[in-house]
Design a protein around this motif. Structure first.
Motif, PDB file in Angstrom:
ATOM      1  N   LEU A  47     -28.208 -55.944  -4.813  1.00 45.98           N
ATOM      2  CA  LEU A  47     -28.526 -57.276  -4.311  1.00 45.98           C
ATOM      3  C   LEU A  47     -28.895 -58.241  -5.420  1.00 45.98           C
ATOM      4  CD1 LEU A  47     -30.641 -56.187  -1.206  1.00 45.98           C
ATOM      5  CD2 LEU A  47     -28.249 -56.956  -1.251  1.00 45.98           C
ATOM      6  N   PHE A  48     -29.332 -57.706  -6.556  1.00 40.69           N
ATOM      7  CA  PHE A  48     -29.723 -58.550  -7.688  1.00 40.69           C
ATOM      8  C   PHE A  48     -29.095 -58.020  -8.978  1.00 40.69           C
ATOM      9  CE2 PHE A  48     -33.178 -59.109  -4.644  1.00 40.69           C
ATOM     10  CZ  PHE A  48     -33.326 -60.482  -4.637  1.00 40.69           C
ATOM     11  N   ASP A  49     -28.643 -58.941  -9.795  1.00 36.55           N
ATOM     12  CA  ASP A  49     -28.277 -58.611 -11.171  1.00 36.55           C
ATOM     13  C   ASP A  49     -29.507 -58.798 -12.031  1.00 36.55           C
ATOM     14  OD1 ASP A  49     -25.585 -57.917 -10.916  1.00 36.55           O
ATOM     15  OD2 ASP A  49     -24.964 -60.026 -10.887  1.00 36.55           O
ATOM     16  N   ARG A  50     -29.853 -57.805 -12.795  1.00 39.82           N
ATOM     17  CA  ARG A  50     -31.048 -57.855 -13.641  1.00 39.82           C
ATOM     18  C   ARG A  50     -30.611 -57.994 -15.093  1.00 39.82           C
ATOM     19  NH1 ARG A  50     -31.276 -54.685  -9.339  1.00 39.82           N
ATOM     20  NH2 ARG A  50     -33.164 -54.533  -8.050  1.00 39.82           N
ATOM     21  N   LEU A  51     -30.864 -59.145 -15.661  1.00 38.47           N
ATOM     22  CA  LEU A  51     -30.473 -59.436 -17.043  1.00 38.47           C
ATOM     23  C   LEU A  51     -31.727 -59.675 -17.863  1.00 38.47           C
ATOM     24  CD1 LEU A  51     -27.602 -61.932 -16.138  1.00 38.47           C
ATOM     25  CD2 LEU A  51     -27.391 -59.489 -16.625  1.00 38.47           C
ATOM     26  N   GLY A  52     -32.308 -58.596 -18.381  1.00 35.35           N
ATOM     27  CA  GLY A  52     -33.589 -58.703 -19.083  1.00 35.35           C
ATOM     28  C   GLY A  52     -34.669 -59.099 -18.088  1.00 35.35           C
ATOM     29  N   LYS A  53     -35.349 -60.212 -18.371  1.00 33.84           N
ATOM     30  CA  LYS A  53     -36.396 -60.705 -17.471  1.00 33.84           C
ATOM     31  C   LYS A  53     -35.841 -61.668 -16.429  1.00 33.84           C
ATOM     32  CE  LYS A  53     -40.217 -60.253 -20.771  1.00 33.84           C
ATOM     33  NZ  LYS A  53     -41.331 -60.946 -21.460  1.00 33.84           N
ATOM     34  N   THR A  54     -34.540 -61.935 -16.491  1.00 36.46           N
ATOM     35  CA  THR A  54     -33.905 -62.861 -15.559  1.00 36.46           C
ATOM     36  C   THR A  54     -33.191 -62.085 -14.462  1.00 36.46           C
ATOM     37  OG1 THR A  54     -33.560 -64.443 -17.345  1.00 36.46           O
ATOM     38  CG2 THR A  54     -32.273 -64.768 -15.342  1.00 36.46           C
ATOM     39  N   ILE A  55     -33.294 -62.573 -13.229  1.00 38.89           N
ATOM     40  CA  ILE A  55     -32.572 -61.956 -12.122  1.00 38.89           C
ATOM     41  C   ILE A  55     -31.797 -63.030 -11.376  1.00 38.89           C
ATOM     42  CG2 ILE A  55     -34.264 -60.103 -11.822  1.00 38.89           C
ATOM     43  CD1 ILE A  55     -35.270 -61.632  -9.336  1.00 38.89           C
ATOM     44  N   GLN A  56     -30.719 -62.612 -10.734  1.00 35.55           N
ATOM     45  CA  GLN A  56     -29.969 -63.518  -9.879  1.00 35.55           C
ATOM     46  C   GLN A  56     -29.284 -62.714  -8.794  1.00 35.55           C
ATOM     47  OE1 GLN A  56     -27.271 -65.433 -12.607  1.00 35.55           O
ATOM     48  NE2 GLN A  56     -25.777 -63.770 -12.510  1.00 35.55           N
ATOM     49  N   LEU A  57     -29.004 -63.354  -7.675  1.00 35.60           N
ATOM     50  CA  LEU A  57     -28.374 -62.676  -6.555  1.00 35.60           C
ATOM     51  C   LEU A  57     -26.947 -62.275  -6.913  1.00 35.60           C
ATOM     52  CD1 LEU A  57     -29.521 -64.924  -3.579  1.00 35.60           C
ATOM     53  CD2 LEU A  57     -30.147 -62.533  -3.929  1.00 35.60           C
ATOM     54  N   THR A  58     -26.565 -61.087  -6.493  1.00 32.56           N
ATOM     55  CA  THR A  58     -25.165 -60.680  -6.586  1.00 32.56           C
ATOM     56  C   THR A  58     -24.398 -61.337  -5.448  1.00 32.56           C
ATOM     57  OG1 THR A  58     -25.514 -58.762  -5.174  1.00 32.56           O
ATOM     58  CG2 THR A  58     -25.844 -58.450  -7.545  1.00 32.56           C
ATOM     59  N   SER A  59     -23.095 -61.144  -5.407  1.00 31.60           N
ATOM     60  CA  SER A  59     -22.309 -61.702  -4.293  1.00 31.60           C
ATOM     61  C   SER A  59     -22.771 -61.116  -2.965  1.00 31.60           C
ATOM     62  CB  SER A  59     -20.816 -61.422  -4.516  1.00 31.60           C
ATOM     63  OG  SER A  59     -20.568 -60.024  -4.634  1.00 31.60           O
ATOM     64  N   ALA A  60     -23.138 -59.833  -2.967  1.00 28.82           N
ATOM     65  CA  ALA A  60     -23.656 -59.209  -1.743  1.00 28.82           C
ATOM     66  C   ALA A  60     -25.010 -59.813  -1.368  1.00 28.82           C
ATOM     67  CB  ALA A  60     -23.784 -57.703  -1.934  1.00 28.82           C
ATOM     68  N   GLY A  61     -25.829 -60.076  -2.371  1.00 29.66           N
ATOM     69  CA  GLY A  61     -27.125 -60.697  -2.113  1.00 29.66           C
ATOM     70  C   GLY A  61     -26.984 -62.081  -1.541  1.00 29.66           C
ATOM     71  N   ARG A  62     -26.037 -62.859  -2.074  1.00 32.49           N
ATOM     72  CA  ARG A  62     -25.812 -64.212  -1.549  1.00 32.49           C
ATOM     73  C   ARG A  62     -25.294 -64.159  -0.108  1.00 32.49           C
ATOM     74  NH1 ARG A  62     -23.894 -64.873  -6.850  1.00 32.49           N
ATOM     75  NH2 ARG A  62     -21.711 -64.608  -6.179  1.00 32.49           N
ATOM     76  N   GLU A  63     -24.507 -63.149   0.199  1.00 32.49           N
ATOM     77  CA  GLU A  63     -23.997 -63.001   1.572  1.00 32.49           C
ATOM     78  C   GLU A  63     -25.117 -62.591   2.527  1.00 32.49           C
ATOM     79  OE1 GLU A  63     -20.457 -60.591   4.011  1.00 32.49           O
ATOM     80  OE2 GLU A  63     -20.760 -60.260   1.847  1.00 32.49           O
ATOM     81  N   LEU A  64     -26.018 -61.742   2.043  1.00 30.86           N
ATOM     82  CA  LEU A  64     -27.116 -61.263   2.885  1.00 30.86           C
ATOM     83  C   LEU A  64     -28.149 -62.345   3.155  1.00 30.86           C
ATOM     84  CD1 LEU A  64     -28.689 -58.938   4.277  1.00 30.86           C
ATOM     85  CD2 LEU A  64     -29.674 -58.402   2.021  1.00 30.86           C
ATOM     86  N   TYR A  65     -28.340 -63.277   2.211  1.00 28.23           N
ATOM     87  CA  TYR A  65     -29.458 -64.223   2.298  1.00 28.23           C
ATOM     88  C   TYR A  65     -29.496 -65.010   3.606  1.00 28.23           C
ATOM     89  CZ  TYR A  65     -32.914 -67.691   0.970  1.00 28.23           C
ATOM     90  OH  TYR A  65     -34.029 -68.489   0.949  1.00 28.23           O
ATOM     91  N   PRO A  66     -28.404 -65.670   4.054  1.00 30.21           N
ATOM     92  CA  PRO A  66     -28.502 -66.444   5.313  1.00 30.21           C
ATOM     93  C   PRO A  66     -28.806 -65.576   6.522  1.00 30.21           C
ATOM     94  CG  PRO A  66     -26.229 -66.346   4.526  1.00 30.21           C
ATOM     95  CD  PRO A  66     -27.085 -65.825   3.421  1.00 30.21           C
ATOM     96  N   TYR A  67     -28.289 -64.321   6.537  1.00 27.48           N
ATOM     97  CA  TYR A  67     -28.609 -63.430   7.643  1.00 27.48           C
ATOM     98  C   TYR A  67     -30.098 -63.063   7.633  1.00 27.48           C
ATOM     99  CZ  TYR A  67     -23.541 -62.820   7.987  1.00 27.48           C
ATOM    100  OH  TYR A  67     -22.189 -63.034   8.117  1.00 27.48           O
ATOM    101  N   THR A  68     -30.639 -62.920   6.426  1.00 26.84           N
ATOM    102  CA  THR A  68     -32.065 -62.620   6.304  1.00 26.84           C
ATOM    103  C   THR A  68     -32.906 -63.770   6.841  1.00 26.84           C
ATOM    104  OG1 THR A  68     -31.677 -61.226   4.350  1.00 26.84           O
ATOM    105  CG2 THR A  68     -33.911 -62.071   4.670  1.00 26.84           C
ATOM    106  N   GLU A  69     -32.523 -65.002   6.521  1.00 28.10           N
ATOM    107  CA  GLU A  69     -33.244 -66.160   7.057  1.00 28.10           C
ATOM    108  C   GLU A  69     -33.238 -66.147   8.576  1.00 28.10           C
ATOM    109  OE1 GLU A  69     -33.304 -69.945   4.187  1.00 28.10           O
ATOM    110  OE2 GLU A  69     -31.304 -69.499   4.973  1.00 28.10           O
ATOM    111  N   GLU A  70     -32.079 -65.904   9.178  1.00 31.41           N
ATOM    112  CA  GLU A  70     -31.980 -65.869  10.637  1.00 31.41           C
ATOM    113  C   GLU A  70     -32.839 -64.751  11.217  1.00 31.41           C
ATOM    114  OE1 GLU A  70     -27.906 -65.548  11.755  1.00 31.41           O
ATOM    115  OE2 GLU A  70     -27.296 -67.367  10.670  1.00 31.41           O
ATOM    116  N   LEU A  71     -32.797 -63.584  10.568  1.00 28.63           N
ATOM    117  CA  LEU A  71     -33.579 -62.442  11.032  1.00 28.63           C
ATOM    118  C   LEU A  71     -35.069 -62.743  11.005  1.00 28.63           C
ATOM    119  CD1 LEU A  71     -33.874 -59.422  11.790  1.00 28.63           C
ATOM    120  CD2 LEU A  71     -33.831 -58.914   9.347  1.00 28.63           C
TER     121      LEU A  71
END
Length: 284
Positions: A47-71
């Motif tokens: 769900l997250f790409d971990r680049l040192g101390k920086t993180i960002q959503l993967t494509s799967a994470g970005r897809e999951l995010y709106p469903y998580t908000e609704e849930l």
């Protein structure tokens, strides 16, 4: 899968930090990491790409995010259901500056609110106006009380509810009477992210008032002490210095434009956030 795993996922995504998510949710960082790992294992994706101390959503994470908000929105609505009546429950996180904490006596508001809505966990956070708005957008806060001239943000609901008079103050032995005579004087500023600081600086620039050896403090109490000791001139909400003016520990400097200046106290909330709780808070 557990609802708390999705709460953790959303917090990490909103704050872009495992550490900040742990602070926001009051979990240990190890718990935050465990929740994300469990969710990733059950879904079979990262769900997250971990680049040192920086993180960002993967494509799967970005897809999951709106469903998580609704849930999570559905989960909050379900929690409020009880015998056909809507009972206020949940967490309400309120941000306010040091000045607004004192001006509106938020401690007494909190006590009253808790008596009326014991199922709501109410907490207050002290920060400057710019950071408060950032923390609303990031999901760390539900509502902020700020001191600004105007808040223009299409993503926020803004309601002005009072005017706060401002006064220029100097030490009791200061020889000048008007702020226009303060050219070359030391000015005592609040922090760079403070709206009061920005207004003070713009006023001095408009009047062509030069300054020298400026001081900067994040604490209003430190600013008052400096002014009382004759170290400079500052602009402060009247409510913070009324006692000092009355006791003649500081003196008010007037302006050619009049005796008083005003900034608005405004409450801001996210357009999609905690409306029921906010309405109830406004009725306290």
């Amino acid at each position: 899968m557990e609802i708390r795993q999705f709460q953790t996922f959303k917090a990490v995504a909103d704050l872009n930090s495992f550490t900040k998510a742990a602070q926001s949710l009051q979990y240990s960082q190890a718990t935050i990491t465990s929740h994300i790992q469990q969710l990733e294992e059950e879904m079979g994706v990262s769900l997250f790409d971990r680049l040192g101390k920086t993180i960002q959503l993967t494509s799967a994470g970005r897809e999951l995010y709106p469903y998580t908000e609704e849930l999570l929105m559905a989960y909050e609505k379900i929690k409020y259901m009880s015998s056909g009546e809507q009972i206020l429950k949940g967490n309400l996180r309120v941000g306010a500056s040091e000045t607004m904490m004192i001006a509106h006596k938020l401690g007494s508001v909190q006590a009253t609110y808790k008596r009326k809505y014991p199922e709501v966990q109410l907490s207050f956070v002290d920060d400057d106006c710019i950071q408060l708005r950032r923390r609303i957008h990031s999901g760390e806060l539900d509502i902020a009380i700020v001191l600004e001239h105007k808040v223009s943000d299409p993503q926020l609901v803004v309601q002005a509810f009072s005017e706060e008079p401002l006064v220029f103050i100097g030490g009791p032995d200061l020889l000048i009477e008007r702020i226009e005579e303060a050219d070359g004087e030391c000015m005592v500023f609040s922090g760079k992210n403070c709206s009061l600081r920005r207004y003070f600086e713009s006023y001095l620039k408009k009047k062509g008032i030069g300054t020298a050896n400026n001081l900067e403090f994040s604490s209003m109490e430190a600013i008052k002490q400096c002014v009382m000791n004759g170290l400079g001139i500052s602009l402060m909400p009247r409510i913070r210095v009324e006692v000092l003016l009355r006791e003649e520990k500081v003196k008010q400097l007037y302006s050619d434009e009049g005796e008083s200046f005003f900034m608005h106290s405004s409450s801001t909330i996210e357009t999609n956030g905690c409306r029921l709780l906010i309405r109830s808070l406004s009725n306290v």
